[in-house]
Scaffold this motif. Structure first.
Motif, PDB file in Angstrom:
ATOM      1  N   TYR A 175       0.833  -1.194   0.000  1.00 19.48           N
ATOM      2  CA  TYR A 175       0.000   0.000   0.000  1.00 19.48           C
ATOM      3  C   TYR A 175       0.875   1.254   0.000  1.00 19.48           C
ATOM      4  O   TYR A 175       1.914   1.290   0.660  1.00 19.48           O
ATOM      5  N   GLN A 218      -2.207   7.435  -8.402  1.00 19.03           N
ATOM      6  CA  GLN A 218      -2.790   6.558  -7.403  1.00 19.03           C
ATOM      7  C   GLN A 218      -2.844   7.283  -6.054  1.00 19.03           C
ATOM      8  O   GLN A 218      -1.844   7.823  -5.604  1.00 19.03           O
ATOM      9  N   PRO A 219      -3.989   7.285  -5.385  1.00 19.20           N
ATOM     10  CA  PRO A 219      -4.096   7.983  -4.092  1.00 19.20           C
ATOM     11  C   PRO A 219      -3.377   7.225  -2.988  1.00 19.20           C
ATOM     12  O   PRO A 219      -3.064   6.030  -3.120  1.00 19.20           O
ATOM     13  N   GLY A 221      -3.044   5.019   0.054  1.00 14.63           N
ATOM     14  CA  GLY A 221      -3.882   3.892   0.443  1.00 14.63           C
ATOM     15  C   GLY A 221      -4.116   2.905  -0.679  1.00 14.63           C
ATOM     16  O   GLY A 221      -4.649   1.821  -0.444  1.00 14.63           O
ATOM     17  N   HIS A 222      -3.700   3.268  -1.910  1.00 13.60           N
ATOM     18  CA  HIS A 222      -3.871   2.367  -3.054  1.00 13.60           C
ATOM     19  C   HIS A 222      -2.802   1.275  -3.009  1.00 13.60           C
ATOM     20  O   HIS A 222      -1.649   1.523  -2.662  1.00 13.60           O
ATOM     21  N   PHE A 223      -3.190   0.059  -3.393  1.00 15.25           N
ATOM     22  CA  PHE A 223      -2.245  -1.059  -3.421  1.00 15.25           C
ATOM     23  C   PHE A 223      -1.573  -1.114  -4.791  1.00 15.25           C
ATOM     24  O   PHE A 223      -2.245  -1.127  -5.829  1.00 15.25           O
ATOM     25  N   VAL A 224      -0.256  -1.123  -4.761  1.00 17.07           N
ATOM     26  CA  VAL A 224       0.522  -1.234  -5.998  1.00 17.07           C
ATOM     27  C   VAL A 224       1.291  -2.554  -5.977  1.00 17.07           C
ATOM     28  O   VAL A 224       1.741  -3.016  -4.934  1.00 17.07           O
ATOM     29  N   ARG A 253      -2.142  -0.289   5.427  1.00 16.69           N
ATOM     30  CA  ARG A 253      -2.536   1.111   5.303  1.00 16.69           C
ATOM     31  C   ARG A 253      -2.350   1.806   6.640  1.00 16.69           C
ATOM     32  O   ARG A 253      -2.328   1.164   7.700  1.00 16.69           O
ATOM     33  N   ASP A 276      -3.963   9.255   5.280  1.00 17.09           N
ATOM     34  CA  ASP A 276      -5.014   8.534   4.572  1.00 17.09           C
ATOM     35  C   ASP A 276      -6.335   8.624   5.328  1.00 17.09           C
ATOM     36  O   ASP A 276      -6.729   7.686   6.031  1.00 17.09           O
ATOM     37  N   ARG A 302      -9.231   8.399   4.208  1.00 12.95           N
ATOM     38  CA  ARG A 302     -10.168   7.410   3.701  1.00 12.95           C
ATOM     39  C   ARG A 302     -10.057   6.095   4.462  1.00 12.95           C
ATOM     40  O   ARG A 302     -11.043   5.361   4.609  1.00 12.95           O
ATOM     41  N   ASP A 349     -15.880   8.586  -3.474  1.00 11.82           N
ATOM     42  CA  ASP A 349     -15.036   7.616  -2.773  1.00 11.82           C
ATOM     43  C   ASP A 349     -15.218   7.706  -1.264  1.00 11.82           C
ATOM     44  O   ASP A 349     -15.245   6.685  -0.567  1.00 11.82           O
ATOM     45  N   ASP A 402     -16.471   4.663   1.054  1.00 13.07           N
ATOM     46  CA  ASP A 402     -15.613   4.159   2.124  1.00 13.07           C
ATOM     47  C   ASP A 402     -16.359   4.091   3.451  1.00 13.07           C
ATOM     48  O   ASP A 402     -16.236   3.116   4.196  1.00 13.07           O
TER      49      ASP A 402
END
Length: 445
Positions: free
Chosen positions: A216, A240-241, A243-246, A281, A286, A288, A364, A368
């Motif tokens: 994350y 990508q914000p 908290g996004h998983f890469v 995360r 974050d 969100r 979003d 969430d």
């Protein structure tokens, strides 16, 4: 490696992250306790001999023995309570709150005080046995030990009072709401982390910088990234914000500009070094994630094994309160339709003009916070009634983007609830409780 990583804003973000770790507080308190013993030697030099001889070393020894024997038991007891609370909170509410409870300030300060006092007593006893603190100069160390003992008693009383609510549902939800609202307002006061809003996607001529590990996106150090961009005369885009998983070798960020081959390796290393990728995360940047955790608490409360719609209703209210703080008073001048103020609207443009970061999107945020409980509580009238009432309040929010997002979300939630409820009077009551505009849209389409 150059000093780009050492700019003040980046150092402040790193220091705040480390300050939330237990071992840092324990280490600082231990160093202070040892340093205070060295400070007593300096004070002893200015205290008259006649005054120093008033207090004997045996008096200080008794206090040191009390601290040394009591603090070990108190620390073990506190650790046992802490671990038990962590496990019960993770099993009862959601495992994601474990991370937040571990950062509880009162708990960390209490453990640091106990361990620091224990270390102080041990070091003082050793120095007494080595005759560093003689019997004829024990006045200062005696009164310093009294102060340490008073601080321990105060910490113990504060810890006992804190245990009355520590780990309970009310305390946990308040913690999650508090940290989420705080991070939420921080983000609103610094839209897009001080960078340009990325709303139209990455330019076609931009080139990717791949991630060197999967995880994350936990932290971004925007000031450092902007400094790297200025040094190499490029522009960074982060589609990508946080908290996004890469995944490994997936594009982590994009850059626009030319970097020479001899500088490319250092450039890539610096760019990746300002983006922390981890397996979990984090709440820090974050907001969100806090909304997701609150939604999970509500969703678990609605499970057949717990069947506690009151908790879900409480979470709906708290999420609505967080989103209602998304007001124009918390934003710089010129709020954008996406809900987050545009960095370009300031008088001098964005603070970080070589960096583009996606803004917080109202759709979003609503998904969430309310997505899970909307699905799991679709058949419960009381939950759906409170949800529609909260969304109706958000429809009157000053931000137009949040107004529209709340209306569309209420439309979807109402349709799902009407299909899930088997009792016709409940459906009729729910339909009658919403606005005429929403009722007409649902019934006529």
């Amino acid at each position: 490696m150059n000093n780009i990583l050492l700019i003040p804003a980046t150092l402040w973000r790193k220091a705040r992250a480390y300050s939330q770790k237990l071992w840092v507080r324990v280490l600082v308190m231990g160093l202070l306790s040892v340093a205070s013993l060295g400070f007593t030697q300096l004070i002893e030099m200015i205290v008259p001999d006649k005054m120093s001889s008033i207090m004997t070393g045996a008096s200080a020894d008794r206090l040191l023995d009390i601290i040394a024997s009591a603090m070990l038991s108190a620390t073990i007891f506190s650790m046992t309570v802490m671990v038990s609370t962590y496990r019960s909170s993770a099993s009862q509410w959601t495992p994601r709150v474990h991370q937040l409870i571990m950062q509880d300030t009162v708990t960390q300060k209490t453990l640091a005080a106990f361990i620091g006092a224990y270390l102080y007593a041990l070091v003082a006893i050793v120095l007494r046995e080595m005759r560093v603190f003689g019997d004829d100069h024990a006045l200062v160390i005696f009164w310093l030990t009294v102060l340490v003992l008073a601080y321990v008693v105060w910490s113990l009383v504060r810890w006992v009072l804190h245990l009355q609510t520590f780990g309970s549902l009310l305390h946990t939800t308040r913690q999650v709401e508090g940290i989420t609202k705080q991070r939420f307002q921080e983000r609103l006061k610094t839209p897009c982390l001080g960078a340009n809003p990325l709303c139209d996607g990455v330019p076609d001529d931009a080139r990717p910088i791949d991630a060197d590990q999967s995880g994350y996106i936990q932290h971004i150090y925007p000031e450092g990234l902007n400094t790297v961009a200025e040094r190499y005369d490029v522009r960074f885009y982060l589609p990508q914000p946080i908290g996004h998983f890469v995944f490994l070798h997936e594009p982590l960020l994009w850059f626009e500009g030319d970097v020479s081959e001899e500088d490319r390796e250092e450039f890539l290393s610096l760019a990746r070094g300002h983006i922390n990728v981890n397996d979990l995360r984090d709440y820090d940047q974050d907001p969100r994630f806090g909304l997701v955790v609150m939604g999970e608490i509500a969703s678990k409360a609605l499970s057949p094994g717990i069947n506690d719609p009151g908790t879900a209703i409480d979470i709906i209210t708290r999420v609505g309160r967080i989103l209602s703080s998304y007001s124009s008073e918390d934003q710089p001048t010129g709020a954008a339709d996406d809900g987050e103020a545009s960095a370009k609207d300031g008088p001098d443009g964005p603070h970080l003009d070589r960096l583009w970061v996606p803004p917080l999107m109202p759709n979003d945020l609503l998904d969430d916070g309310f997505g899970a409980l909307t699905r799991d509580g679709a058949q419960v009238y009381e939950v759906q009634h409170r949800l529609q009432a909260t969304l109706a309040g958000l429809m009157h929010h000053p931000d137009e983007g949040l107004q529209n997002a709340a209306f569309h979300f209420a439309d979807t939630a109402l349709r799902r609830a009407l299909q899930s409820m088997n009792f016709a009077p409940d459906r009729e009551r729910l339909l009658a409780s919403v606005s005429e505009r929403l009722r007409l849209r649902v019934t006529q389409t």
